[in-house]
Design a protein around this motif. Structure first.
Motif: not given
Length: 516
Positions: A245-268
């Motif tokens: 659980f910890i690894v999944v949540a931690t590793c997806l944090r930069p993915v969330g930031g990267w996606l927010a760079d590419k798409f509309k953050p509020l939609f995400l």
């Protein structure tokens, strides 16, 4: 070279800060063998570092702007030497409480990096950068799993003293590798708080991070015991699942930031809260281990992505006050890591189950979803308003009865009439007297047939001066096809050569004579 070092250096700083932050909770089973700790005081002992670590994020985020991240990290690691040494030599509950209180500095350093690192990167990369930095919270997992293993070999006191070596090492690293030339912002802290505390977006982001980071911490704390007691898994199996659980949540944090760079953050963020709402409802019904695993992983994905997305939003909305806002938002996230575990424990002690706590999480996530949707449409309205107010052409909007509902600043500049003077009046106040009734009939016949008209017109300003304008009128219709507004846009062409369907000496349109 130094500037390129800041992201990896500050991320490692955060790893160490979080490692130190959870020393007591990780080694508590060993410490209790040597120091008598009342059972009803255990929660206080583990909560004290979390509370101070959350509150201190505001001043540390502020001073990261004032003196730079290098100085704040060095000072933090030196200050942490004292509580770490005090804990290693503690022989009473009181000393553990005092040491634990100042361990909060380790958790507070989070706001330093999210304030400093955006200075080195373009806005298009801030989501990914803050996401990578946020992975430093893996430090809690490092101590949670490594410290007990080491303590079985050399004892808990010697294990704590090893952190003294790491703190000294990183203080020296920051002396040489920290950026001495970081851009400083020295606005007084009271002035910065006054500039942001009335902005509702600050409190919305605080709520969002309270939920995403809070759910991450809550599940990290409660999963090991719950999986053993409810599903009768072995301690090792429960620990491995919690680690997953910890690894999944931690590793997806930069993915969330990267996606927010590419798409509309509020939609995400909408998708994040939809996922958290559904997963929490699923968990509230105590499903089988398979569905329970799916629900927990959905929480991990939502929490990880959400944590990354939120710190992309902060510098977008609070560019000049990013330091203080990052401090407040991250403080609320830290408190989110404190209260949910206590709430789950309290609910379980009263009801014998966690279902009510999960349903509460689902409702708060659903409320957050509604707020995000509202923010998205408010932003769209704000963009429309900005376009309306910043365009160089005069704009006036009327209803079907000829009353003016709105004008833009360019209208005032071109005509001399202020918004207060013109709202509610008919555009005939602009009439110059050069236009004929027959022209109106031809103009309106074209608007009714085509929905728009364009031509030249002589109008009169408030001071009586006549001017020639190029005017466009459009009929605005609703979904049923009925006209609800007329929008006129115009510009002064008095000194330009005549063009279009009207000569300078023709009777021409005076405005928007929507009656007769």
């Amino acid at each position: 070279m130094i500037k390129k070092m800041q992201l990896p250096l500050q991320t490692l700083n955060l790893v160490l800060g979080f490692m130190v932050w959870v020393i007591i909770s990780a080694l508590l089973p060993f410490i209790r063998e040597d120091i008598s700790i009342p059972a009803d005081q255990l929660a206080i002992l583990t909560a004290i570092p979390v509370v101070l670590g959350s509150i201190l994020r505001i001043p540390l985020g502020y001073y990261a702007n004032v003196v730079g991240a290098r100085i704040v990290f060095i000072a933090s690691f030196i200050l942490l030497l004292f509580p770490v040494y005090l804990i290693s030599a503690a022989s009473s509950f009181t000393r553990l409480v005092i040491g634990g209180l100042f361990l909060g500095i380790g958790g507070a350093v989070f706001s330093v990096g999210v304030t400093s690192l955006p200075k080195y990167y373009a806005k298009e990369k801030l989501g990914l950068v803050n996401g990578i930095y946020g992975m430093g919270n893996i430090g809690t997992a490092v101590t949670t799993f490594a410290a007990p293993v080491i303590a079985t070999q050399i004892g808990w006191s010697s294990t704590v003293r090893l952190y003294l070596i790491l703190l000294l090492l990183f203080a020296v690293l920051n002396v040489f590798l920290g950026d001495r030339k970081e851009v400083k912002i020295k606005t007084p802290i009271v002035e910065q708080i006054q500039g942001v505390y009335k902005n509702e977006k600050l409190w919305f982001f605080s709520l969002f991070y309270f939920i995403t980071f809070g759910s991450f911490v809550a599940f990290t704390v409660y999963l090991p015991n719950f999986l053993v007691s409810h599903f009768e898994l072995s301690k090792v199996d429960a620990g491995m699942r919690t680690a997953g659980f910890i690894v999944v949540a931690t590793c997806l944090r930069p993915v969330g930031g990267w996606l927010a760079d590419k798409f509309k953050p509020l939609f995400l963020l909408m998708a994040v809260f939809v996922g958290l709402t559904i997963a929490a409802i699923l968990l509230a019904f105590s499903p089988s281990i398979g569905l329970y695993t799916a629900g927990c992983l959905t929480i991990a994905v939502g929490a990880g992505l959400g944590n990354g997305i939120i710190f992309k939003l902060v510098p977008l909305y609070f560019n000049k006050q990013a330091g203080i806002v990052n401090g407040i938002v991250s403080m609320m996230g830290g408190l989110g890591g404190f209260f949910p575990p206590l709430m789950l424990s309290f609910i379980h002690s009263v009801t014998g189950q966690y279902s009510i706590g999960f349903m509460a999480l689902s409702q708060v996530a659903l409320a957050s979803l509604v707020i995000v949707v509202w923010m998205y449409y408010q932003d769209k309205l704000a963009v429309s308003s900005e376009v309306f107010n910043s365009t160089g052409q005069g704009i006036l909007v009327t209803d079907t009865k000829g009353k003016i509902h709105a004008v833009n600043p360019a209208f005032t500049e071109l005509t001399g009439y202020t918004e207060e003077e013109i709202i509610g009046k008919n555009p005939k106040v602009l009439k110059s007297g050069r236009q004929s009734r027959e022209f109106y009939d031809r103009m309106w016949a074209e608007i009714m047939e085509r929905g728009s008209w364009q031509g030249q017109i002589w109008n009169r300003r408030k001071n009586g001066e006549e001017y020639l304008e190029l005017l466009t009128i459009n009929a605005v219709k609703d979904d049923a096809g009925d006209v609800v507004h007329y929008v006129g846009t115009f510009s002064d062409i008095t000194r330009q050569p005549p063009h279009g369907n009207v000569r300078r000496d023709d009777p021409a349109l005076t405005g928007l004579p929507l009656q007769g």
